[in-house]
Motif scaffolding. Structure first.
Motif, PDB file in Angstrom:
ATOM      1  N   THR B  31       0.842  -1.200   0.000  1.00 33.04           N
ATOM      2  CA  THR B  31       0.000   0.000   0.000  1.00 33.04           C
ATOM      3  C   THR B  31       0.876   1.249   0.000  1.00 33.04           C
ATOM      4  OG1 THR B  31      -1.681  -1.228   1.219  1.00 33.04           O
ATOM      5  CG2 THR B  31      -1.947   1.147   1.091  1.00 33.04           C
ATOM      6  N   TYR B  33       0.768   5.641  -0.369  1.00 35.34           N
ATOM      7  CA  TYR B  33      -0.068   6.830  -0.196  1.00 35.34           C
ATOM      8  C   TYR B  33       0.689   8.068  -0.661  1.00 35.34           C
ATOM      9  CZ  TYR B  33      -2.020   3.741   3.450  1.00 35.34           C
ATOM     10  OH  TYR B  33      -2.538   2.679   4.155  1.00 35.34           O
ATOM     11  N   TYR B  35       0.277  12.132   0.159  1.00 31.43           N
ATOM     12  CA  TYR B  35      -0.359  13.167   0.968  1.00 31.43           C
ATOM     13  C   TYR B  35       0.154  14.534   0.527  1.00 31.43           C
ATOM     14  CZ  TYR B  35      -2.122   9.929   4.582  1.00 31.43           C
ATOM     15  OH  TYR B  35      -2.789   8.944   5.281  1.00 31.43           O
ATOM     16  N   PRO B  43      -1.030  16.502   7.120  1.00 32.37           N
ATOM     17  CA  PRO B  43      -1.096  15.828   5.815  1.00 32.37           C
ATOM     18  C   PRO B  43      -2.542  15.535   5.418  1.00 32.37           C
ATOM     19  CG  PRO B  43       0.529  14.791   7.251  1.00 32.37           C
ATOM     20  CD  PRO B  43      -0.254  15.725   8.106  1.00 32.37           C
ATOM     21  N   LEU B  91       4.061  14.312   0.468  1.00 40.07           N
ATOM     22  CA  LEU B  91       4.589  13.201   1.250  1.00 40.07           C
ATOM     23  C   LEU B  91       4.153  11.879   0.651  1.00 40.07           C
ATOM     24  CD1 LEU B  91       3.661  14.523   4.811  1.00 40.07           C
ATOM     25  CD2 LEU B  91       5.887  14.658   3.714  1.00 40.07           C
ATOM     26  N   ASN B  95       2.835   1.151   3.647  1.00 38.85           N
ATOM     27  CA  ASN B  95       2.692   0.164   4.719  1.00 38.85           C
ATOM     28  C   ASN B  95       2.156  -1.130   4.131  1.00 38.85           C
ATOM     29  OD1 ASN B  95      -0.055   0.661   4.409  1.00 38.85           O
ATOM     30  ND2 ASN B  95      -0.396   1.398   6.494  1.00 38.85           N
ATOM     31  N   THR B 102       1.204   0.730  10.786  1.00 41.25           N
ATOM     32  CA  THR B 102       1.963   1.977  10.833  1.00 41.25           C
ATOM     33  C   THR B 102       2.295   2.461   9.436  1.00 41.25           C
ATOM     34  OG1 THR B 102       2.939   1.314  12.932  1.00 41.25           O
ATOM     35  CG2 THR B 102       4.096   3.009  11.677  1.00 41.25           C
ATOM     36  N   LEU B 103       2.134   3.766   9.217  1.00 40.00           N
ATOM     37  CA  LEU B 103       2.590   4.394   7.985  1.00 40.00           C
ATOM     38  C   LEU B 103       4.061   4.742   8.119  1.00 40.00           C
ATOM     39  CD1 LEU B 103      -0.166   7.007   7.042  1.00 40.00           C
ATOM     40  CD2 LEU B 103       0.395   4.887   5.855  1.00 40.00           C
ATOM     41  N   PHE B 105       6.832   7.134   6.376  1.00 38.42           N
ATOM     42  CA  PHE B 105       6.876   8.295   5.498  1.00 38.42           C
ATOM     43  C   PHE B 105       8.265   8.539   4.944  1.00 38.42           C
ATOM     44  CE2 PHE B 105       2.835  10.518   5.804  1.00 38.42           C
ATOM     45  CZ  PHE B 105       2.245   9.901   6.887  1.00 38.42           C
ATOM     46  N   GLY B 106       8.297   9.079   3.724  1.00 33.96           N
ATOM     47  CA  GLY B 106       9.511   9.663   3.206  1.00 33.96           C
ATOM     48  C   GLY B 106       9.701  11.072   3.745  1.00 33.96           C
ATOM     49  N   GLU B 107      10.816  11.700   3.354  1.00 37.05           N
ATOM     50  CA  GLU B 107      11.115  13.046   3.856  1.00 37.05           C
ATOM     51  C   GLU B 107      10.308  14.128   3.145  1.00 37.05           C
ATOM     52  OE1 GLU B 107      15.641  12.401   5.505  1.00 37.05           O
ATOM     53  OE2 GLU B 107      15.374  13.109   3.461  1.00 37.05           O
TER      54      GLU B 107
END
Lengths: 113, 114
Positions: B31, B33, B35, B43, B91, B95, B102-103, B105-107
């Motif tokens: 999955t 995402y 944002y 987000p 963003l 997951n 838990t998601l 995230f990238g920077e």
């Protein structure tokens, strides 16, 4: 519609003081609840999450949160903050099993030396 | 384990220009995402995929925004004819499928449209 409210845009505390960051959500069922932290120039990172069981959940770096169903709240707490805790903290809710996660607008924490 | 990787980290555009953001999720995460995070806001979900399929793109401004994940791994978010209101950090997160997972995230990719 689901929503997450963090009423304090910015909180300033002195190093060593206790902390509470407030979060209220709007959802009639039993959602997953999260707190994420965003340090400067970094991605969001999970602090803790809650779905069921003991309403006080422990997270990383001494953070904990308490789920109060009657108040639809999930406030974040820490007994003694450190300057390195300065960051933006996001409360989030996942209301059902389709993987969508909704975030509040965040609370910027400033820890004074 | 490598985290979520995004590029470019920054982009500055004139209104009307186009930009593409690229995301490489954590290996094995089905999955993904995208944002949008405007300054001083949380987000806001634009679109998410399970493997190569779009699960929800209801918040994606379809006239100018598009997102693909053709092989179920990397993903590209494209903005055509950018507007000043698109100024935000984009963003990417991933997951494994599952309620409450838990998601990661990238920077983020910070976009400024002038």
């Amino acid at each position: 519609a689901q929503s997450v409210t963090q009423p304090d845009a910015r909180v300033t505390v002195s190093e060593g003081a206790s902390l509470q960051l407030r979060c209220k959500y709007s959802y009639s069922g039993t959602p997953y609840l999260f707190w994420y932290v965003q340090y400067p120039r970094q991605g969001l990172q999970l602090l803790l999450k809650y779905y069921s069981g003991d309403p006080v959940v422990q997270g990383v770096n001494g953070f904990e949160a308490e789920f109060i169903k009657s108040n639809s709240s999930f406030h974040l707490r820490k007994a003694s903050v450190h300057w390195s805790d300065s960051a933006v903290y996001f409360c989030a809710v996942s209301p059902n099993s389709n993987n969508r996660i909704f975030f509040g607008d965040g609370t910027q924490l400033v820890v004074k030396p | 384990e490598a985290g979520v990787t995004q590029s470019p980290r920054y982009a500055v555009l004139q209104e009307g220009q186009a930009v593409s953001f690229w995301c490489d999720p954590i290996s094995g995460h089905d999955t993904l995402y995208w944002y949008q995070q405007p300054r001083d806001q949380g987000p806001q979900l634009l679109v998410y995929f399970r493997d190569e399929a779009v699960i929800d793109n209801s918040q994606l401004p379809s006239d100018r925004f598009s997102a693909v994940r053709p092989k179920g791994t990397n993903s590209t978010l494209k903005i055509q004819s950018a507007k000043q209101g698109d100024t935000a950090t984009y963003l990417c997160a991933s997951n494994p499928t599952g309620f409450g997972n838990t998601l990661y995230f990238g920077e983020g990719s910070r976009l400024i449209v002038v």
